[in-house]
Motif scaffolding. Structure first.
Motif, PDB file in Angstrom:
ATOM      1  N   PRO A 182      -8.320  55.790 -19.950  1.00 47.25           N
ATOM      2  CA  PRO A 182      -7.972  57.176 -19.649  1.00 47.25           C
ATOM      3  C   PRO A 182      -9.046  57.836 -18.783  1.00 47.25           C
ATOM      4  N   LYS A 183      -8.607  58.732 -17.890  1.00 45.04           N
ATOM      5  CA  LYS A 183      -9.530  59.428 -16.978  1.00 45.04           C
ATOM      6  C   LYS A 183     -10.298  60.526 -17.686  1.00 45.04           C
ATOM      7  N   GLU A 184      -9.746  61.045 -18.781  1.00 40.17           N
ATOM      8  CA  GLU A 184     -10.531  61.945 -19.630  1.00 40.17           C
ATOM      9  C   GLU A 184     -10.281  61.585 -21.082  1.00 40.17           C
ATOM     10  N   ASP A 185     -11.166  62.059 -21.947  1.00 36.11           N
ATOM     11  CA  ASP A 185     -11.084  61.684 -23.361  1.00 36.11           C
ATOM     12  C   ASP A 185      -9.894  62.390 -24.024  1.00 36.11           C
ATOM     13  N   PRO A 186      -8.865  61.640 -24.411  1.00 38.29           N
ATOM     14  CA  PRO A 186      -7.672  62.276 -24.988  1.00 38.29           C
ATOM     15  C   PRO A 186      -7.975  62.991 -26.299  1.00 38.29           C
ATOM     16  N   GLU A 187      -9.013  62.539 -27.025  1.00 33.85           N
ATOM     17  CA  GLU A 187      -9.332  63.172 -28.321  1.00 33.85           C
ATOM     18  C   GLU A 187      -9.797  64.611 -28.110  1.00 33.85           C
ATOM     19  N   SER A 188     -10.544  64.865 -27.024  1.00 33.86           N
ATOM     20  CA  SER A 188     -11.081  66.211 -26.833  1.00 33.86           C
ATOM     21  C   SER A 188     -10.241  67.020 -25.837  1.00 33.86           C
ATOM     22  N   SER A 189      -9.486  66.335 -24.993  1.00 38.16           N
ATOM     23  CA  SER A 189      -8.690  67.056 -24.001  1.00 38.16           C
ATOM     24  C   SER A 189      -7.503  67.751 -24.663  1.00 38.16           C
ATOM     25  N   ARG A 190      -7.102  68.871 -24.093  1.00 37.02           N
ATOM     26  CA  ARG A 190      -5.900  69.548 -24.598  1.00 37.02           C
ATOM     27  C   ARG A 190      -4.667  69.078 -23.837  1.00 37.02           C
ATOM     28  N   LYS A 191      -4.892  68.296 -22.815  1.00 34.70           N
ATOM     29  CA  LYS A 191      -3.755  67.782 -22.038  1.00 34.70           C
ATOM     30  C   LYS A 191      -2.963  66.798 -22.871  1.00 34.70           C
ATOM     31  N   LEU A 192      -1.663  66.808 -22.689  1.00 33.34           N
ATOM     32  CA  LEU A 192      -0.814  65.869 -23.412  1.00 33.34           C
ATOM     33  C   LEU A 192      -0.405  64.698 -22.531  1.00 33.34           C
ATOM     34  N   ILE A 193      -0.641  64.840 -21.235  1.00 35.37           N
ATOM     35  CA  ILE A 193      -0.409  63.712 -20.318  1.00 35.37           C
ATOM     36  C   ILE A 193      -1.732  63.415 -19.640  1.00 35.37           C
ATOM     37  N   ILE A 194      -2.256  62.233 -19.902  1.00 35.40           N
ATOM     38  CA  ILE A 194      -3.605  61.902 -19.447  1.00 35.40           C
ATOM     39  C   ILE A 194      -3.535  60.782 -18.412  1.00 35.40           C
ATOM     40  N   PRO A 195      -4.049  61.038 -17.210  1.00 38.23           N
ATOM     41  CA  PRO A 195      -4.053  59.982 -16.193  1.00 38.23           C
ATOM     42  C   PRO A 195      -4.959  58.824 -16.604  1.00 38.23           C
ATOM     43  N   THR A 196      -4.646  57.630 -16.126  1.00 36.01           N
ATOM     44  CA  THR A 196      -5.489  56.471 -16.413  1.00 36.01           C
ATOM     45  C   THR A 196      -6.087  55.938 -15.112  1.00 36.01           C
ATOM     46  N   ALA A 197      -6.878  54.878 -15.247  1.00 32.73           N
ATOM     47  CA  ALA A 197      -7.501  54.244 -14.091  1.00 32.73           C
ATOM     48  C   ALA A 197      -6.455  53.769 -13.082  1.00 32.73           C
ATOM     49  N   ARG A 198      -5.215  53.572 -13.545  1.00 31.62           N
ATOM     50  CA  ARG A 198      -4.136  53.208 -12.615  1.00 31.62           C
ATOM     51  C   ARG A 198      -3.324  54.437 -12.287  1.00 31.62           C
ATOM     52  N   ARG A 199      -3.229  54.761 -10.988  1.00 31.66           N
ATOM     53  CA  ARG A 199      -2.599  56.012 -10.567  1.00 31.66           C
ATOM     54  C   ARG A 199      -1.167  56.167 -11.036  1.00 31.66           C
ATOM     55  N   ASP A 200      -0.463  55.042 -11.220  1.00 23.97           N
ATOM     56  CA  ASP A 200       0.951  55.133 -11.588  1.00 23.97           C
ATOM     57  C   ASP A 200       1.187  55.059 -13.104  1.00 23.97           C
ATOM     58  N   VAL A 201       0.106  55.055 -13.887  1.00 26.71           N
ATOM     59  CA  VAL A 201       0.271  54.946 -15.346  1.00 26.71           C
ATOM     60  C   VAL A 201      -0.453  56.091 -16.057  1.00 26.71           C
ATOM     61  N   SER A 202       0.254  56.800 -16.948  1.00 32.63           N
ATOM     62  CA  SER A 202      -0.361  57.871 -17.743  1.00 32.63           C
ATOM     63  C   SER A 202      -0.162  57.618 -19.226  1.00 32.63           C
ATOM     64  N   LEU A 203      -1.066  58.168 -20.011  1.00 29.48           N
ATOM     65  CA  LEU A 203      -0.887  58.174 -21.468  1.00 29.48           C
ATOM     66  C   LEU A 203      -0.185  59.468 -21.846  1.00 29.48           C
ATOM     67  N   VAL A 204       0.786  59.360 -22.734  1.00 29.44           N
ATOM     68  CA  VAL A 204       1.532  60.533 -23.194  1.00 29.44           C
ATOM     69  C   VAL A 204       1.214  60.693 -24.677  1.00 29.44           C
ATOM     70  N   ILE A 205       0.558  61.803 -25.029  1.00 30.32           N
ATOM     71  CA  ILE A 205       0.047  61.976 -26.393  1.00 30.32           C
ATOM     72  C   ILE A 205       1.106  62.643 -27.269  1.00 30.32           C
ATOM     73  N   VAL A 206       1.565  61.916 -28.284  1.00 28.19           N
ATOM     74  CA  VAL A 206       2.623  62.414 -29.175  1.00 28.19           C
ATOM     75  C   VAL A 206       2.180  62.252 -30.634  1.00 28.19           C
ATOM     76  N   ARG A 207       2.930  62.851 -31.557  1.00 29.26           N
ATOM     77  CA  ARG A 207       2.700  62.592 -32.978  1.00 29.26           C
ATOM     78  C   ARG A 207       3.109  61.155 -33.277  1.00 29.26           C
ATOM     79  N   ALA A 208       2.389  60.506 -34.198  1.00 29.66           N
ATOM     80  CA  ALA A 208       2.637  59.091 -34.489  1.00 29.66           C
ATOM     81  C   ALA A 208       4.125  58.819 -34.754  1.00 29.66           C
TER      82      ALA A 208
END
Ligand code: PRT
Ligand code: MG
Length: 214
Positions: free
Chosen positions: A28-54
């Motif tokens: 991830p390009k930023e720390d998802p634990e501390s970021s308030r963003k729910l869509i986090i870019p990764t080292a690959r421009r075409d891939v993002s992490l989407v933060i949801v409830r388990a």
């Protein structure tokens, strides 16, 4: 979303997925634990992490809102897995789904005598199926957390919950009496997307497979 989304939850799953993401070139390009963003870019421009409830991870992937996801087997069993392809056991976030009761409660006796067992859980579907297969009558009490409290407070005779070290059960004077299943996190993929976007998704699945067994 035009790029590829990987749905996953903060906490345990994200923590243990971190090294796998790094090895798959998806840090991830930023720390998802501390970021308030729910869509986090990764080292690959075409891939993002989407933060949801388990518990929401399978829903996002089954509807194709995210192409891929990482979810515990507990959550997948409860969801049912329709529309999901599960190519990979990631071997992380391991624990066991167990039936537990208050110390001293005669579980074997209650089950043998065909008594109605009051069972509190956040896994109603898995729990219903498990006891139905054993021919045990249960009254299900649906909770959303802190299941360990239910037997202590007299709300239920038993709970169905996840156990890893066993410390939570012990601290609350509960004992595990039966295992329902071993649990670990799985990579999940939207079945339809795997057909229409195979060229993009298959290499990612392989990258995860390599990351699990480098
Ligand atoms: O926090 P939120 O309500 O959003 O969801 P969640 O609690 O389901 O998320 P999280 O991050 O706690 O768990 C996500 C996933 O981690 C679960 O779906 C499991 O697949 C996996 N996992 C692995 C666990 C555990 N181990 C685990 N031990 N999830 C929860 N626990 C809890 C358990 O419920 C109990 O309260 O930890 C406690 C027991 O731990 P021990 O070590 O004391 O036995
Ligand atoms: Mg939690």
């Amino acid at each position: 979303m035009t790029g590829i989304g990987i749905a996953l939850s903060k906490g345990r799953i994200l923590e243990e997925t971190g090294p796998l993401l790094a090895r798959a070139g998806l840090s991830p390009k930023e720390d998802p634990e501390s970021s308030r963003k729910l869509i986090i870019p990764t080292a690959r421009r075409d891939v993002s992490l989407v933060i949801v409830r388990a518990a929401d991870t399978p829903t996002y992937v089954a509807h194709g809102a995210a192409d891929l996801g990482i979810a515990g087997k507990d959550v997948l069993e409860e969801h049912g897995g329709e529309g999901l392809y599960q190519p990979l056991d990631l071997g992380i976030a391991r624990c066991r789904m167990m039936v537990a009761v208050r110390k001293g409660f005669d579980y074997a006796g209650a089950v043998r005598q065909g008594a109605r067992l009051r069972v509190a859980t956040k896994y109603p579907r898995t729990t219903r199926d498990f006891f139905a297969a054993k021919g045990v009558h249960v009254d299900l009490i649906r909770l959303y957390g802190s299941m360990e409290l239910a037997p202590i407070m007299g709300l239920a005779d038993a709970i169905v919950d996840l156990v890893s070290s066993g410390r939570t059960l012990k601290a609350n004077k509960l004992v595990a009496v039966e295992e329902i299943m071993p649990v670990s996190a799985r990579l999940i993929v939207n079945q339809a997307a795997l057909k229409t976007r195979r060229a993009k998704l298959q290499p990612l699945i392989e990258a995860f497979a390599k990351a699990v067994q480098p």
